[in-house]
Write a protein that holds these residues in place. Sequence first.
Motif, PDB file in Angstrom:
ATOM      1  N   ARG A   2       0.832  -1.202   0.000  1.00 41.36           N
ATOM      2  CA  ARG A   2       0.000   0.000   0.000  1.00 41.36           C
ATOM      3  C   ARG A   2       0.872   1.259   0.000  1.00 41.36           C
ATOM      4  N   PHE A   6       0.773   4.070  -2.814  1.00 45.60           N
ATOM      5  CA  PHE A   6       0.491   5.438  -2.389  1.00 45.60           C
ATOM      6  C   PHE A   6       1.575   6.394  -2.884  1.00 45.60           C
ATOM      7  N   GLU A  21      -6.908   5.222  -5.731  1.00 45.78           N
ATOM      8  CA  GLU A  21      -6.752   4.610  -4.408  1.00 45.78           C
ATOM      9  C   GLU A  21      -5.963   5.483  -3.436  1.00 45.78           C
ATOM     10  N   ASP A  25      -5.475   4.451   0.483  1.00 44.65           N
ATOM     11  CA  ASP A  25      -4.128   4.047   0.880  1.00 44.65           C
ATOM     12  C   ASP A  25      -3.589   4.948   1.989  1.00 44.65           C
ATOM     13  N   TYR A  28      -5.258   3.835   5.127  1.00 46.35           N
ATOM     14  CA  TYR A  28      -4.685   2.557   5.543  1.00 46.35           C
ATOM     15  C   TYR A  28      -3.322   2.760   6.214  1.00 46.35           C
TER      16      TYR A  28
END
Length: 65
Positions: A2, A6, A21, A25, A28
């Motif tokens: 991730r 990112f 995303e 991300d 997260y």
Amino acid sequence: MRFIRFSIQNNLPAFLDYHDELDSDKHYLMVNTKNSNDPELKEMIFNYLSRLAVIKQDKLKQLKN
């Protein structure tokens, strides 16, 4: 993974339209980095996120502690 996605999405030009995303991300990473067992990875993610204007300083303090 991730973190890699990112960092790539964060650095690509907007016209490539590869930012789908980015928010998930970031969320997260902010939630899960603190629980990482790898101090080097944790420090790398923290240092990267601390250079971004999209991350508030109070959130970074929570991540570091």
